[in-house]
Design a protein around this motif. Structure first.
Motif, short mmCIF file in Angstrom:
data_model
loop_
_atom_site.label_atom_id
_atom_site.label_comp_id
_atom_site.label_asym_id
_atom_site.label_seq_id
_atom_site.Cartn_x
_atom_site.Cartn_y
_atom_site.Cartn_z
N GLN A 1 3.02 -1.81 -10.40
CA GLN A 1 1.95 -1.11 -11.53
C GLN A 1 0.69 -1.01 -11.16
OE1 GLN A 1 1.74 -4.90 -14.00
NE2 GLN A 1 3.86 -4.60 -14.73
N LEU A 2 0.65 -2.24 -9.58
CA LEU A 2 0.39 -1.14 -8.84
C LEU A 2 -0.65 0.04 -8.24
CD1 LEU A 2 -2.77 -1.58 -7.53
CD2 LEU A 2 -1.42 -3.06 -5.77
N ALA A 3 1.22 0.34 -8.26
CA ALA A 3 1.26 1.28 -7.50
C ALA A 3 1.27 2.84 -8.15
CB ALA A 3 3.10 1.75 -7.38
N GLY A 4 1.20 2.95 -9.83
CA GLY A 4 0.97 3.64 -10.78
C GLY A 4 -0.25 3.88 -11.08
N ALA A 5 -0.96 2.77 -10.69
CA ALA A 5 -2.41 3.24 -10.16
C ALA A 5 -3.24 3.74 -9.56
CB ALA A 5 -3.53 1.33 -10.90
N LYS A 6 -2.66 3.57 -8.17
CA LYS A 6 -3.05 4.07 -7.44
C LYS A 6 -2.91 5.43 -7.03
CE LYS A 6 -5.63 1.42 -4.35
NZ LYS A 6 -7.20 1.56 -4.44
N VAL A 7 -1.92 5.68 -7.17
CA VAL A 7 -1.04 6.96 -7.03
C VAL A 7 -2.16 8.13 -7.19
CG1 VAL A 7 1.08 6.46 -6.06
CG2 VAL A 7 0.52 7.18 -8.67
N SER B 1 13.07 8.27 -15.30
CA SER B 1 13.78 6.75 -15.50
C SER B 1 12.16 6.72 -15.87
CB SER B 1 13.84 6.13 -14.54
OG SER B 1 12.85 6.05 -13.15
N SER B 2 11.75 5.48 -15.84
CA SER B 2 9.86 4.86 -16.61
C SER B 2 8.96 4.79 -14.97
CB SER B 2 9.95 3.49 -16.66
OG SER B 2 10.76 3.04 -16.09
N ILE B 3 9.89 5.17 -14.04
CA ILE B 3 9.49 5.35 -12.24
C ILE B 3 9.16 6.74 -11.90
CG2 ILE B 3 9.87 3.25 -11.79
CD1 ILE B 3 11.72 4.45 -9.97
N SER B 4 9.08 7.68 -13.21
CA SER B 4 8.90 8.74 -13.00
C SER B 4 7.53 9.88 -13.36
CB SER B 4 9.70 10.33 -13.90
OG SER B 4 10.22 10.04 -14.76
N SER B 5 6.49 9.06 -13.99
CA SER B 5 5.82 9.05 -13.82
C SER B 5 4.52 8.10 -13.73
CB SER B 5 5.29 9.62 -15.58
OG SER B 5 5.72 7.91 -16.48
N THR B 6 3.10 8.09 -13.61
CA THR B 6 2.49 7.01 -13.21
C THR B 6 1.80 6.16 -14.28
OG1 THR B 6 0.48 8.42 -13.64
CG2 THR B 6 0.75 7.72 -11.50
N ALA C 1 2.84 -5.88 0.64
CA ALA C 1 3.61 -4.36 -0.11
C ALA C 1 1.83 -4.15 -0.93
CB ALA C 1 4.44 -4.53 -0.36
N LYS C 2 1.20 -4.77 -1.71
CA LYS C 2 -0.08 -4.73 -1.90
C LYS C 2 -0.96 -4.93 -1.21
CE LYS C 2 -3.09 -7.88 -4.49
NZ LYS C 2 -3.15 -8.81 -5.05
N ALA C 3 -1.32 -4.86 0.25
CA ALA C 3 -2.54 -4.42 0.53
C ALA C 3 -2.36 -3.39 1.05
CB ALA C 3 -1.84 -5.13 2.29
N GLN C 4 -0.68 -2.59 1.17
CA GLN C 4 -0.64 -1.24 1.53
C GLN C 4 -1.23 0.10 0.14
OE1 GLN C 4 3.04 0.25 3.08
NE2 GLN C 4 3.19 -1.82 4.05
N LEU C 5 -0.63 -0.69 -1.20
CA LEU C 5 -0.82 -0.42 -1.85
C LEU C 5 -1.76 0.17 -2.13
CD1 LEU C 5 1.76 -0.99 -4.10
CD2 LEU C 5 1.11 1.10 -3.55
N GLU C 6 -2.84 -0.88 -1.77
CA GLU C 6 -4.90 -1.37 -2.16
C GLU C 6 -5.40 -0.46 -1.06
OE1 GLU C 6 -6.62 -2.74 -4.30
OE2 GLU C 6 -5.26 -4.50 -5.35
N GLY C 7 -4.56 -0.06 -0.22
CA GLY C 7 -4.91 0.66 0.87
C GLY C 7 -5.29 2.00 0.39
N ILE C 8 -4.47 2.35 -0.12
CA ILE C 8 -4.91 4.16 -0.84
C ILE C 8 -6.09 3.96 -0.73
CG2 ILE C 8 -3.51 5.78 -1.96
CD1 ILE C 8 -1.07 4.06 -1.90
N SER C 9 -6.40 5.41 -0.10
CA SER C 9 -8.33 5.94 -0.74
C SER C 9 -7.95 7.00 -1.58
CB SER C 9 -8.60 6.35 0.33
OG SER C 9 -10.01 6.91 0.62
#
Length: 283
Positions: A60-66, A126-131, A224-232
Motif C-alpha cells: 500500500q505504501l508503494a502504491g502511494a509513493k510511485v 492483477s491488483s498489483i498492476s495499478s497504483t 523496505a519501508k525506508a526505501q519506499l519512503e525515500g522515493i522523491s
C-alpha cells in the motif's frame, strides 16, 4: 518460496478448511501437502498476522509513493506485450534472427507458450498492476485469486523446460521434531531424494516460521519501508519525461511487430527494434 512455505501455523485453517496441527513437524507436513496439492494460498494463511500486515502495508505504501502514470502505463505495456506475443506466436517461434533452433526446442517453447503468456497476463491484470490496486492491496485476496495461478504457471514452465520442478522439494519422506520448547523447535526433514536437513523454527503469534526468517523479518521490512519512503516525487518528476519516452518507444515497437502479416515483415520489424531495445536495456 520454500522459506514462505515453512511458515507453518500453530493452529488455524486453510482455504480448504484443512486444520493445521500445533505440533511443529505435523504443521510443516500439512502445509507441504496443501502446496503440492495446489493450494498455494496456504503461503499467505500460514504467515503470522503481523507479517501479513507488514506485507499489506509495504504494498500500500508503494502504491502511494510511485508515480501513477509511469506505474500504470508500465503494467499496461506488459499486458500489451503478452497480447502481441500471443497474436504473433508463430512468427516469434519461427524467426531465424537468433539462429535456427532445433525442432525439439521449438516444440518445448510451443508447449510452454500458454503458461508463459498466462503468467504475464495474470500479473498484468492483477491488483498489483495499478497504483489504485496497490493502495488497496489485500494479501489474502491476492493469494486466493492470483498466487495460485502464478504458481501453477511456474510449475508448468518448470516441467516443460526440463528444469528441476521447484515443488519436488516440498515432498518429504519424513519430518521429525528433534527438539522443541513452547517457542522453538528443530526439525529433521528427509526429502524424497534422500537428502536430510535440519531447520530451526520459532513460534511467532501461533505460527511456526524458520528462525532465520523470524530474526531478520523486522529489519527487512523496515529497510523496505525506508526505501519506499525515500522515493522523491521531485526526483521522479525530473526523470518522468525520459521514462515516458521509453514507454512510448516500446509501445511503438510492439505496434510494428503486431502489424506484421508475414514472417519477413515480422523479422524486419524485430531486427529494426534490436538497437533501440538494446539502448533501453542499457539505460
Amino acid at each position: 518460496m520454500v522459506a514462505l512455505l515453512l511458515t507453518a501455523c500453530g493452529a488455524g485453517v486453510s482455504s480448504t478448511e484443512v486444520t493445521i496441527p500445533d505440533e511443529p513437524s505435523a504443521a510443516v507436513q500439512t502445509i507441504a501437502d496443501e502446496m503440492t496439492a495446489g493450494n498455494y494460498s496456504m503461503l499467505w494463511r500460514a504467515m503470522p498476522a503481523s507479517y501479513q500486515a507488514d506485507v499489506n502495508a509495504i504494498a500500500q505504501l508503494a502504491g502511494a509513493k510511485v508515480d501513477p502514470e509511469i506505474y500504470d502505463r508500465s503494467f499496461s505495456l506488459l499486458g500489451r506485450f503478452a497480447e502481441v506475443a500471443d497474436k504473433q506466436k508463430s512468427y516469434i517461434i519461427n524467426t531465424k534472427l537468433g539462429g535456427e533452433q532445433p525442432a525439439e526446442q521449438l516444440a518445448k517453447i510451443e508447449a510452454a507458450w500458454p503458461s508463459m503468456i498466462g503468467f504475464v497476463q495474470t500479473i498484468a491484470t492483477s491488483s498489483i498492476s495499478s497504483t489504485a490496486g496497490l493502495q488497496a492491496f489485500d494479501g489474502h485476496v491476492f493469494s486466493e485469486q492470483i498466487l495460485s495461478a502464478l504458481f501453477k504457471y511456474s510449475k508448468d514452465l518448470a516441467v516443460l523446460s526440463g528444469e528441476d520442478n521447484p515443488f519436488d522439494g516440498l515432498e518429504f519422506d519424513s519430518l521429525k521434531t528433534l527438539e522443541s520448547t513452547d517457542t522453538t523447535a528443530v526439525l529433521e526433514m528427509t526429502f524424497a531424494d534422500g537428502d536430510v536437513e535440519t531447520e530451526a523454527f520459532t513460534k511467532v503469534e501461533n505460527r511456526w516460521v524458520p528462525s532465520e526468517m523470524a530474526t531478520h523479518w523486522s529489519t527487512e521490512m523496515a529497510d523496505a519501508k525506508a526505501q519506499l519512503e525515500g522515493i522523491s516525487s521531485e526526483e521522479m518528476a525530473k526523470k518522468k519525461p525520459q521514462i515516458m519516452g521509453m514507454i512510448t518507444m516500446v509501445d511503438g515497437i510492439l505496434t510494428q511487430l503486431e502489424s506484421a502479416q508475414t514472417q519477413e515483415q515480422f523479422d524486419q520489424a524485430l531486427q529494426g527494434a534490436m538497437m533501440p531495445i538494446g539502448m533501453l536495456i542499457m539505460q
